[in-house]
Design an enzyme around this catalytic site. Structure first.
Site, short mmCIF file in Angstrom:
data_model
loop_
_atom_site.label_atom_id
_atom_site.label_comp_id
_atom_site.label_asym_id
_atom_site.label_seq_id
_atom_site.Cartn_x
_atom_site.Cartn_y
_atom_site.Cartn_z
N GLU A 179 0.81 -1.21 0.00
CA GLU A 179 0.00 0.00 0.00
C GLU A 179 0.85 1.27 0.00
OE1 GLU A 179 -4.18 -1.45 1.87
OE2 GLU A 179 -2.56 -1.15 3.31
N GLU B 162 -4.81 -9.70 -0.01
CA GLU B 162 -5.64 -9.57 1.18
C GLU B 162 -7.08 -9.80 0.76
OE1 GLU B 162 -5.02 -5.91 3.32
OE2 GLU B 162 -2.83 -6.04 3.15
#
Length: 1006
Positions: free
Chosen positions: A458, A525
């Site tokens: 991220e 994820e």
């Protein structure tokens, strides 16, 4: 680079390592093979972990001046454990944030500025050093320090380092003295590195991994790079060793040997002249390949021998032969398409934070193996070396992730806004980012378990991370490179060898897979496991067989990050974000695990274990079909156990030998007892370990399948009982031989049910339209969108009551107008001659209403009825979108034990497919509920809906004063694609325009 330390280094992204040695492999050197075999302390290594003198400063200006001087008086200082965190030992405050930076709204900063509020921990450690004969160099290693630190030895400056999660090594040979020495370290909470360490975790500070020094002989193996090049048909391999040696003098040699898993010689000892750099290749015939299914490891021995023929150093290393590659846009391990049944794992302990112990790591690895998890992503930083060794040994596929995350620099409250993203395309961050890649790879490169290098998490995109990915490929072509952020920045699509997404809906994943993808796909994820979650996970795992390029995913995440407030024994309270007055905070988002912070399983594990199981088992009455989903191992180590249950009670069992090759399907004939009596049968088949292994006991279940069928027969009609009716002005009383029931006009239901002098109705049954919101419900604004049902739940009004006394059995019908809802549900009670009270609840359905959360009846019983037994799906809680891991049976539990251990109280404890349920006291007295027609959903908890909904923590729940039993026609699923907006999937919602009916009987027992 200047040798005089300067505080300005903290805010300079181009200064991240001063005097730090180059990273090397994590091999362990011993004086000899005999010493290594003893398993005792390594004579080459000296631990400096333990109690250190400590002083905390709240800001940089207040840090103690001159503390690193050798004669500094620290007698008034406090002490601290190393490894450990400052905040968790009473020095500074705990703070949890997710995507935002911890100083947001406190100080106006932009990279690489450092906050004024910057905790500084000053550490001192006195130690005694005794130099071994033959030592050439002494190296001091800090395995992990958050986030930046300066170090001095005996008053002389050693160096400076950033990157919290890889070792910082310093040459201290010339600064060490025989006898007493003093090591001084100053650790800073914030530095420029904090901008790229914005992970979703507690912001902790300190020397949190081991500190140790190593006396390296003059002849020393400095670095080792092991690769295994396999023949195309995997029938042979070349073992390649690239070595860097410290060589003093002439005449030294190196001896290499390789032994197999049973100790047999694979490479007989071979000796070579020692040189500073060596590249050795050995031919290996018919290697046993490494995989998570069969983690075959070979023992490599490297012995360094001096000119006098004596062993100077011995290095053991474990080697796994395997090949990982992309073939036709699909990832393959050893020539087979791989599927990652994975989980993300933070290093975490509720008392120690990320300073985890070996026992923590061992527990985690064994837990993964027992629950069919075959892969781990080290979110979002390199773990301790011991963890990778365990993954090698036990068999787990690893995505090793670099310590890089800058979430708050480009995403604000979910909106992508990368105007000042780091590292992005900023040249001043390039060297630091590449250094993090290098430090991870060089340490971890010899672990067979690591299949993929990850460029962090991220951090948007940009050229810097693209360069990082290419550095990985250039240094180690044997592995693939992962990075999810290309989804946000397609300019550098080549950063990742695979398409990786987070929390994409299964429908969106399927659409991508249908659109001629050019890369394999994983979900790095998915199925966000916050609170009562993981619903609909099967919608992802079902894609595995339909699309070859779908290669699995990694659950977010493994363990709740909650910190202990008590001792963990008598007081197991846990603190979440915000509980420490930490601001800003992301509050409860630190608890997304499938296990609690104490490593206690939650009911979500039941589903994960089933969806990840490596065998499909399909029982039928005359045969059992088994598909072996494994790539490399047969089912020979497993015993097929079979049970036949009649109405939940075992009536037959057997066990069968079988052996099904990897990737094959076989059907085994089965002979059940003949002349089965009338009833419902569950044929259950399990594959279980024949023998105990390293991670589970004999009998541990690996996979499960079930087939339910009914043998018809004439129903048994009970003898009719007498009914005595008393119709008063406001009540109808009914006396039977077994109980007395009272139905009230005023209170809208059965106000009394007595038997044996015991009153079972603490309060009259109430219709329920609302469940205590889950974390996922809150995240998708369920309360806002469905508030009408909460009002209906709280404020239903008693409408007209109809007492039908004309038939053989009295019937009482209640209608309940609802606020804002243009339909009127009805509840009818019929007292039957069979001795049962038959209850029917009807919801007629209405247009223009939001979906129903639940429809059923709640019975409030006295608290003495504190246990239950039921025939339905279990043993753990299950929901309409999370029930593939459940099975049919009769299960028992205490009512308080049915409160699932979620960090925030919420809906929990539901049981699908319930045929009957009994709620009793310690003498077996209570109520029995029996489904009529379709099974119902059942729950028994010590709290009501609103008590669960309003309590922020388990300890905020009130003292137990009742037992609340819920009998529901349907409850919506729990969802779990994410916890910030994803709806429950349509098949698992309850459309309010459709009618619903619930029918069951109730009567006292005992």
């Amino acid at each position: 680079m200047p040798l005089k330390p300067h505080i300005d280094w903290l805010s300079d992204p181009e200064i991240f390592a001063v005097n730090r040695l180059d990273p090397v492999s994590d091999h362990i050197a011993w004086p000899s093979a005999e010493v290594a075999a003893k398993g005792e302390e390594n004579p080459f290594r000296q631990s400096l972990s333990g109690r250190w003198a400590f002083r905390l400063a709240r800001c940089v200006a207040d840090r103690p001046a001159g503390f690193h001087a050798r004669d500094f008086d620290c007698s008034g200082w406090e002490s601290i454990d190393v490894p450990g965190y400052m905040q968790l030992q009473g020095f500074g405050e705990n703070q949890y944030v997710n995507t935002q930076y911890p100083w947001d709204g406190i100080e106006a900063l932009r990279p690489p500025q450092v906050p004024e509020a910057n905790l500084v921990g000053s550490y001192l450690r006195d130690f005694t050093f005794e130099k071994r004969a033959g030592t050439g160099r002494v190296v001091l290693t800090f395995d992990g320090v958050e986030t930046a630190f300066f170090a001095w030895l005996n008053g002389a400056f050693l160096g400076y380092s950033e990157d919290s999660f890889t070792p910082a090594r310093f040459d201290i040979t010339d600064l060490l003295e025989e006898g007493e020495n003093r090591l001084a370290v100053q650790v800073f909470q914030r530095s420029s590195a904090s901008w790229i360490e914005d992970q979703d975790f507690w912001r902790l500070t300190g020397i949190f991994r081991d500190v140790w020094l190593e006396q390296q002989p003059g002849l020393h193996l400095e670095d080792l790079f092991v690769t295994t090049d396999l023949a195309e048909d995997f029938s042979a391999a070349k073992l390649r060793l690239r070595l860097k040696l410290a060589v003093q003098g002439e005449g030294a040699s190196i001896e290499v040997a390789l032994s197999g898993r049973n100790g047999e010689a694979v490479v007989a000892p071979r000796r070579f002249d020692a040189a500073p750099e060596m590249d050795l290749v050995f031919d290996i015939a018919a290697p046993h390949l490494w995989s998570a299914e069969a983690p075959n490891l070979y023992d490599l021995s490297i012995t360094l021998i001096g000119a006098d023929g004596q062993t100077v150093e011995f290095v053991p290393e474990r080697v796994g032969f395997r090949r990982f590659e992309i073939i036709d846009r699909v990832m393959h391990l050893n020539g087979k398409r791989i599927v990652f049944n994975g989980v993300n794992r933070h290093e975490f302990n509720p008392v120690r934070g990320r300073a985890v112990t070996y026992d923590d790591m061992l527990f985690d690895v064994r837990f993964f193996k027992r629950n069919n998890i075959n892969a781990v992503r080290t979110s979002h930083y390199p773990n301790q070396s011991a963890f990778y060794r365990l993954c090698d040994e036990y068999g787990l596929y690893v995505i090793d992730e670099a310590n890089l995350e800058s979430h708050g620099s480009w995403q604000k409250d979910g909106a992508v806004e990368p105007s000042w993203v780091v590292p992005g395309d900023r040249a001043e961050w390039r060297a630091a980012v590449i250094d993090r890649a290098r430090s991870m790879l060089e340490r971890d490169k010899n672990h067979a378990s690591i299949l993929i290098w990850s460029c962090g998490n991220e951090s948007f995109g940009g050229s810097v991370i693209f360069d990082m990915s290419n550095w990985f490929r250039d240094r180690d072509p044997s592995r693939l490179v992962h990075y999810e952020g290309i989804f946000h920045d397609r300019r550098f699509d080549g950063t990742s060898d695979m398409e990786s997404r987070m929390y994409a809906r299964p429908q969106d994943v399927e659409a991508w897979l249908k659109d001629d993808p050019q890369k394999p796909f994983i979900l790095c994820e998915y199925t966000h496991a916050m609170g009562n979650s993981c619903g609909g996970m099967h919608l992802y795992t079902d894609l595995v067989d339909r699309y070859p390029q779908y290669q699995g995913g990694f659950i977010w995440d493994y363990i709740d990050q909650a910190l202990a407030l008590g001792d963990g024994v008598s007081d197991r309270r846990l603190g979440l974000g915000g509980d420490f007055d930490d601001r800003p905070s992301d509050y409860t988002f630190c608890t997304d695990g499938i296990v609690t912070a104490w490593r206690q399983e939650t009911p979500k594990v039941q589903e994960v274990r089933a969806l990840y199981q490596p065998f499909d088992i399909t029982p039928k009455r005359d045969a059992i079909t088994i598909r072996n989903r494994n790539l490399f191992v047969s089912s020979a180590t497993l015993l097929l156990k079979i049970r036949l249950l009649k109405d939940g009670v075992a009536v037959f069992s057997t066990a069968l030998d079988q052996e099904i090759a990897a990737g094959e399907t076989a059907t085994l004939p089965l002979e059940l007892p003949g002349d089965l009596a009338a009833g419902e049968y569950a044929l259950q088949a399990s594959l279980c370990l024949r023998q105990k292994n390293a991670w589970a006991d004999a009998g541990h279940e690996i996979a499960f399948g079930e087939h339910v069928f009914t043998v018809e027969g004439a129903p048994v009609m009970p003898e009719p009982v007498s009914l005595e009716l008393v119709r008063g002005d406001l009540h109808l009383g009914v006396e039977t031989p077994g109980y007395f029931a009272l139905f009230s006009d005023v209170f809208g239901g059965m106000t009394s049910l007595k038997a044996g002098g015991i009153e079972f109705m603490h309060r009259p049954p109430r219709l329920t339209f609302w469940r205590a919101m889950t974390d996922n419900d809150r995240g998708r604004n369920h309360g806002f969108d469905h508030a009408i049902w909460q009002m209906a739940n709280l404020h239903a009004k008693r409408g007209p009551v109809d007492f039908d006394m004309n038939g053989d059995e009295p019937v009482v019908r209640y209608r309940f107008p609802l606020p804002g809802v243009p339909v009127v549900p009805e509840v009818a009670y019929r007292v039957g001659r069979d001795g049962l009270i038959h209850v029917k609840a009807d919801f007629p359905g209405g247009e223009g209403l939001p979906d129903l959360p639940i429809f059923g009846l709640q019975f409030t019983l006295p608290p003495a009825f504190d246990r239950f037994r039921y025939y339905g799906l279990g043993p753990e809680e299950n929901y309409t979108d999370r029930c593939r891991g459940a099975r049919l049976g009769i299960f028992e539990r205490s009512v308080i034990g049915n409160l699932s251990p979620y960090s925030v109280p919420q809906e929990c404890g539901n049981r699908m497919g319930t045929r009957f349920a009994e709620v009793t006291d310690d003498k077996g007295r209570g109520l029995r509920f029996v489904a009529e027609g379709a099974p119902f959903e059942f729950n028994a908890l010590p709290y009501g809906t609103m008590e669960l909904e309003t309590a922020e923590r388990p300890e905020h729940l009130p003292p137990v004063t009742k037992t609340v039993v819920t009998i529901a026609a349907r409850q919506m699923g729990v969802g779990g694609d994410d916890s910030w907006g994803a709806p429950v999937h349509e098949p698992y919602r309850i459309a309010s325009h459709q009618p619903l009916s619930l029918a069951f009987s109730v009567a006292p027992i005992g």
